[in-house]
Write a protein that holds these residues in place. Structure first.
Motif, PDB file in Angstrom:
ATOM      1  N   GLY A 217       0.821  -1.214   0.000  1.00 43.77           N
ATOM      2  CA  GLY A 217       0.000   0.000   0.000  1.00 43.77           C
ATOM      3  C   GLY A 217       0.851   1.259   0.000  1.00 43.77           C
ATOM      4  O   GLY A 217       0.536   2.244  -0.687  1.00 43.77           O
ATOM      5  N   ALA A 218       1.939   1.228   0.788  1.00 46.10           N
ATOM      6  CA  ALA A 218       2.825   2.394   0.824  1.00 46.10           C
ATOM      7  C   ALA A 218       3.499   2.612  -0.527  1.00 46.10           C
ATOM      8  O   ALA A 218       3.621   3.757  -1.005  1.00 46.10           O
ATOM      9  N   LEU A 219       3.934   1.512  -1.161  1.00 46.79           N
ATOM     10  CA  LEU A 219       4.562   1.628  -2.478  1.00 46.79           C
ATOM     11  C   LEU A 219       3.572   2.133  -3.519  1.00 46.79           C
ATOM     12  O   LEU A 219       3.914   2.988  -4.370  1.00 46.79           O
ATOM     13  N   SER A 220       2.334   1.653  -3.460  1.00 46.94           N
ATOM     14  CA  SER A 220       1.308   2.111  -4.400  1.00 46.94           C
ATOM     15  C   SER A 220       1.038   3.605  -4.212  1.00 46.94           C
ATOM     16  O   SER A 220       0.897   4.352  -5.196  1.00 46.94           O
ATOM     17  N   ALA A 221       1.005   4.056  -2.959  1.00 45.67           N
ATOM     18  CA  ALA A 221       0.771   5.482  -2.695  1.00 45.67           C
ATOM     19  C   ALA A 221       1.940   6.320  -3.208  1.00 45.67           C
ATOM     20  O   ALA A 221       1.748   7.416  -3.768  1.00 45.67           O
ATOM     21  N   GLU A 222       3.160   5.797  -3.014  1.00 47.21           N
ATOM     22  CA  GLU A 222       4.327   6.535  -3.503  1.00 47.21           C
ATOM     23  C   GLU A 222       4.333   6.624  -5.023  1.00 47.21           C
ATOM     24  O   GLU A 222       4.677   7.683  -5.601  1.00 47.21           O
ATOM     25  N   LEU A 223       3.947   5.541  -5.692  1.00 49.54           N
ATOM     26  CA  LEU A 223       3.880   5.564  -7.157  1.00 49.54           C
ATOM     27  C   LEU A 223       2.807   6.530  -7.640  1.00 49.54           C
ATOM     28  O   LEU A 223       2.998   7.236  -8.648  1.00 49.54           O
ATOM     29  N   GLN A 224       1.679   6.564  -6.961  1.00 52.42           N
ATOM     30  CA  GLN A 224       0.627   7.504  -7.327  1.00 52.42           C
ATOM     31  C   GLN A 224       1.115   8.950  -7.152  1.00 52.42           C
ATOM     32  O   GLN A 224       0.819   9.824  -7.986  1.00 52.42           O
ATOM     33  N   ALA A 225       1.849   9.193  -6.076  1.00 47.69           N
ATOM     34  CA  ALA A 225       2.374  10.551  -5.879  1.00 47.69           C
ATOM     35  C   ALA A 225       3.394  10.904  -6.946  1.00 47.69           C
ATOM     36  O   ALA A 225       3.426  12.048  -7.457  1.00 47.69           O
ATOM     37  N   ASN A 226       4.246   9.932  -7.324  1.00 47.72           N
ATOM     38  CA  ASN A 226       5.237  10.172  -8.384  1.00 47.72           C
ATOM     39  C   ASN A 226       4.544  10.437  -9.709  1.00 47.72           C
ATOM     40  O   ASN A 226       4.954  11.310 -10.494  1.00 47.72           O
ATOM     41  N   ALA A 228       1.616  11.743 -10.073  1.00 47.35           N
ATOM     42  CA  ALA A 228       1.035  13.084 -10.002  1.00 47.35           C
ATOM     43  C   ALA A 228       2.091  14.155 -10.252  1.00 47.35           C
ATOM     44  O   ALA A 228       1.830  15.168 -10.931  1.00 47.35           O
ATOM     45  N   ARG A 229       3.294  13.954  -9.721  1.00 42.33           N
ATOM     46  CA  ARG A 229       4.361  14.932  -9.958  1.00 42.33           C
ATOM     47  C   ARG A 229       4.758  14.967 -11.442  1.00 42.33           C
ATOM     48  O   ARG A 229       5.002  16.041 -12.014  1.00 42.33           O
ATOM     49  N   LEU A 230       4.819  13.770 -12.043  1.00 39.77           N
ATOM     50  CA  LEU A 230       5.153  13.726 -13.465  1.00 39.77           C
ATOM     51  C   LEU A 230       4.075  14.399 -14.307  1.00 39.77           C
ATOM     52  O   LEU A 230       4.383  15.116 -15.285  1.00 39.77           O
ATOM     53  N   GLU A 231       2.831  14.183 -13.967  1.00 36.06           N
ATOM     54  CA  GLU A 231       1.746  14.831 -14.710  1.00 36.06           C
ATOM     55  C   GLU A 231       1.817  16.356 -14.542  1.00 36.06           C
ATOM     56  O   GLU A 231       1.526  17.107 -15.482  1.00 36.06           O
ATOM     57  N   SER A 232       2.186  16.804 -13.368  1.00 42.07           N
ATOM     58  CA  SER A 232       2.326  18.250 -13.155  1.00 42.07           C
ATOM     59  C   SER A 232       3.462  18.811 -14.019  1.00 42.07           C
ATOM     60  O   SER A 232       3.325  19.887 -14.622  1.00 42.07           O
ATOM     61  N   SER A 233       4.558  18.037 -14.097  1.00 39.84           N
ATOM     62  CA  SER A 233       5.683  18.491 -14.937  1.00 39.84           C
ATOM     63  C   SER A 233       5.293  18.486 -16.415  1.00 39.84           C
ATOM     64  O   SER A 233       5.690  19.384 -17.188  1.00 39.84           O
ATOM     65  N   LEU A 234       4.491  17.483 -16.808  1.00 42.76           N
ATOM     66  CA  LEU A 234       4.038  17.422 -18.194  1.00 42.76           C
ATOM     67  C   LEU A 234       3.174  18.632 -18.543  1.00 42.76           C
ATOM     68  O   LEU A 234       3.315  19.230 -19.628  1.00 42.76           O
ATOM     69  N   ARG A 252       5.519  11.510 -20.873  1.00 44.45           N
ATOM     70  CA  ARG A 252       4.331  10.672 -21.050  1.00 44.45           C
ATOM     71  C   ARG A 252       4.671   9.194 -20.834  1.00 44.45           C
ATOM     72  O   ARG A 252       3.890   8.441 -20.234  1.00 44.45           O
ATOM     73  N   ALA A 253       5.821   8.781 -21.288  1.00 44.11           N
ATOM     74  CA  ALA A 253       6.228   7.388 -21.092  1.00 44.11           C
ATOM     75  C   ALA A 253       6.448   7.095 -19.609  1.00 44.11           C
ATOM     76  O   ALA A 253       6.061   6.033 -19.092  1.00 44.11           O
ATOM     77  N   GLN A 254       7.053   8.039 -18.894  1.00 39.60           N
ATOM     78  CA  GLN A 254       7.264   7.853 -17.459  1.00 39.60           C
ATOM     79  C   GLN A 254       5.932   7.794 -16.683  1.00 39.60           C
ATOM     80  O   GLN A 254       5.762   6.999 -15.765  1.00 39.60           O
ATOM     81  N   ILE A 255       4.985   8.665 -17.123  1.00 39.73           N
ATOM     82  CA  ILE A 255       3.668   8.661 -16.468  1.00 39.73           C
ATOM     83  C   ILE A 255       2.968   7.334 -16.698  1.00 39.73           C
ATOM     84  O   ILE A 255       2.365   6.745 -15.787  1.00 39.73           O
ATOM     85  N   ALA A 256       3.035   6.818 -17.927  1.00 36.05           N
ATOM     86  CA  ALA A 256       2.394   5.539 -18.225  1.00 36.05           C
ATOM     87  C   ALA A 256       3.029   4.404 -17.428  1.00 36.05           C
ATOM     88  O   ALA A 256       2.337   3.531 -16.881  1.00 36.05           O
ATOM     89  N   ALA A 257       4.370   4.424 -17.332  1.00 36.41           N
ATOM     90  CA  ALA A 257       5.048   3.372 -16.570  1.00 36.41           C
ATOM     91  C   ALA A 257       4.693   3.444 -15.082  1.00 36.41           C
ATOM     92  O   ALA A 257       4.461   2.424 -14.422  1.00 36.41           O
ATOM     93  N   ALA A 258       4.645   4.667 -14.548  1.00 30.80           N
ATOM     94  CA  ALA A 258       4.297   4.830 -13.135  1.00 30.80           C
ATOM     95  C   ALA A 258       2.868   4.384 -12.869  1.00 30.80           C
ATOM     96  O   ALA A 258       2.567   3.755 -11.844  1.00 30.80           O
ATOM     97  N   GLY A 259       1.951   4.676 -13.823  1.00 27.59           N
ATOM     98  CA  GLY A 259       0.566   4.247 -13.642  1.00 27.59           C
ATOM     99  C   GLY A 259       0.430   2.738 -13.665  1.00 27.59           C
ATOM    100  O   GLY A 259      -0.313   2.157 -12.871  1.00 27.59           O
ATOM    101  N   LYS A 260       1.160   2.081 -14.617  1.00 22.42           N
ATOM    102  CA  LYS A 260       1.091   0.620 -14.680  1.00 22.42           C
ATOM    103  C   LYS A 260       1.653  -0.019 -13.400  1.00 22.42           C
ATOM    104  O   LYS A 260       1.103  -0.979 -12.879  1.00 22.42           O
ATOM    105  N   GLN A 261       2.754   0.554 -12.910  1.00 23.85           N
ATOM    106  CA  GLN A 261       3.354  -0.010 -11.706  1.00 23.85           C
ATOM    107  C   GLN A 261       2.447   0.186 -10.480  1.00 23.85           C
ATOM    108  O   GLN A 261       2.296  -0.712  -9.649  1.00 23.85           O
ATOM    109  N   ALA A 262       1.812   1.371 -10.405  1.00 28.44           N
ATOM    110  CA  ALA A 262       0.889   1.616  -9.290  1.00 28.44           C
ATOM    111  C   ALA A 262      -0.316   0.687  -9.356  1.00 28.44           C
ATOM    112  O   ALA A 262      -0.781   0.154  -8.342  1.00 28.44           O
TER     113      ALA A 262
END
Length: 368
Positions: A217-226, A228-234, A252-262
């Motif tokens: 759960g903590a890892l999933s929350a951290e990925l979701q936060a990451n 969100a930061r990537l989307e803000s940068s985009l 966009r590739a980083q956001i997609a990878a972070a979403g899949k991992q989360a």
């Protein structure tokens, strides 16, 4: 009956008043044996256990001793018991002592008296009074000899103390056996709970599903936060760059990878695994097994404390007989109360005389 109304008042007084007083005085002066009274006062004291600190459940397992009032009543019943009488009679020859006064035909017993009559005679001669306020017993022992009365009183106190010690120790041994049984049962429950916990971990190949679920759960929350930061940068890059810019495509590739991992971490905790069970379900089941194990350990600790406390109680003197006033050696006889008996006979004779005079007067009046 016809001559009864013709009796003179003097003769009637002699028959109704003088004759009973004469017979009573004759018995009290010639036949009645003096009886001496040895008196003692005792109480049952329970050993204090105020300093013993135990949990409430441990106190229940160890057992609570009955209050001193009940113990004192037990002693009162024991003093008047047939078992004590037979034991003291074999030692002090109580039957022979109460049958020694051959002249006193009203107060003595015969050597062939039945056991029940002997016990009743003993209870009449050994009086036990209970003080409900102070929880004290006053033992008054009558005897034809003052030394015998004191000796019998002393032996009654000694046997009563032995009775108190014996039954309190027996109660302590029974409590100890019960507490040890509860300890054995608690130990079995602890072992069973541990075995279930180990079998669960072996079966699912998980050391701690709760910790793993929390980590997931903590890892999933951290990925979701990451993400969100990537989307803000985009969004910031898109304000001054085109969508085909390399930096935009990389974000966009980083956001997609972070979403899949989360999403993978989230599904790991909620989607059934290859064994068909979800991590959150395993965590809940593991927590239930842990609670059972902790409860079994707590119960074992309570049972162990109860056993230790009961073992201490069983090895020490739980109750003791406190002799407040030792058996006295009487110097003057207390029974029979000659003046009291004569006064009572006189009062009864006067009452009977008055009734007879009234009846005779009524008969004469009807005859006239």
């Amino acid at each position: 009956m016809k001559s009864l109304p013709q009796l003179s008042p003097r003769v009637l007084k002699l028959l109704v008043i003088g004759l009973p007083l004469l017979l009573t005085a004759l018995y009290l002066g010639v036949f009645a044996a003096d009886r001496y009274v040895s008196e003692s006062t005792l109480a049952v004291k329970q050993a204090g256990s105020e300093n013993v600190s135990l949990p409430g459940a441990a106190m229940l397992l160890a057992g609570l001793s009955p209050p001193a009032r009940e113990d004192t009543l037990y002693v009162q019943r024991y003093i008047h018991s047939l078992a004590l009488l037979l034991k003291l009679d074999a030692e002090l020859k109580i039957r022979e002592h109460f049958a020694a006064s051959r002249l006193d035909f009203l107060d003595r017993i015969s050597r062939g008296t039945s056991q029940e009559d002997f016990l009743q005679h003993y209870r009449d001669r050994v009086q036990v009074a209970y003080d409900d306020v102070a929880s004290l017993l006053t033992v008054r022992v009558q005897g034809f000899d003052p030394v015998f009365a004191q000796q019998l009183n002393r032996r009654i106190l000694e046997e009563s103390e032995h009775f108190v010690n014996e039954y309190s120790q027996q109660m302590a041994r029974e409590k100890l056996a019960f507490a040890e049984g509860e300890l054995k049962s608690a130990a079995q429950h602890v072992q069973e709970a541990k075995n279930q916990l180990l079998a669960f971990q072996t079966r699912h190949r998980l050391l701690d599903p709760v910790f793993q679920a929390q980590a997931s759960g903590a890892l999933s929350a951290e990925l979701q936060a990451n993400k969100a930061r990537l989307e803000s940068s985009l969004n910031a890059l898109q304000t001054y760059m085109s969508d085909d810019a390399p930096q935009v495509r990389a974000l966009r590739a980083q956001i997609a990878a972070a979403g899949k991992q989360a999403e993978a971490e989230r599904e790991r905790g909620t989607r059934p695994s290859q064994q068909g069970e979800r991590l959150n379900t395993l965590a809940i089941e593991f927590q239930g097994l842990q609670m059972q194990a902790e409860f079994a350990v707590d119960a074992y600790k309570i049972a162990l404390a109860a056993v230790e406390n009961t073992r201490i109680e069983a090895t020490r003197k739980l109750k003791s007989l406190v002799v407040i006033e030792p058996p006295s050696l009487p110097q003057t006889p207390e029974y029979p109360r000659r003046l009291y008996i004569l006064s009572t006979v006189l009062a009864a004779s006067l009452l009977v005389y008055a009734i007879v005079r009234l009846v005779l007067a009524t008969i004469r009046e009807h005859q006239d």
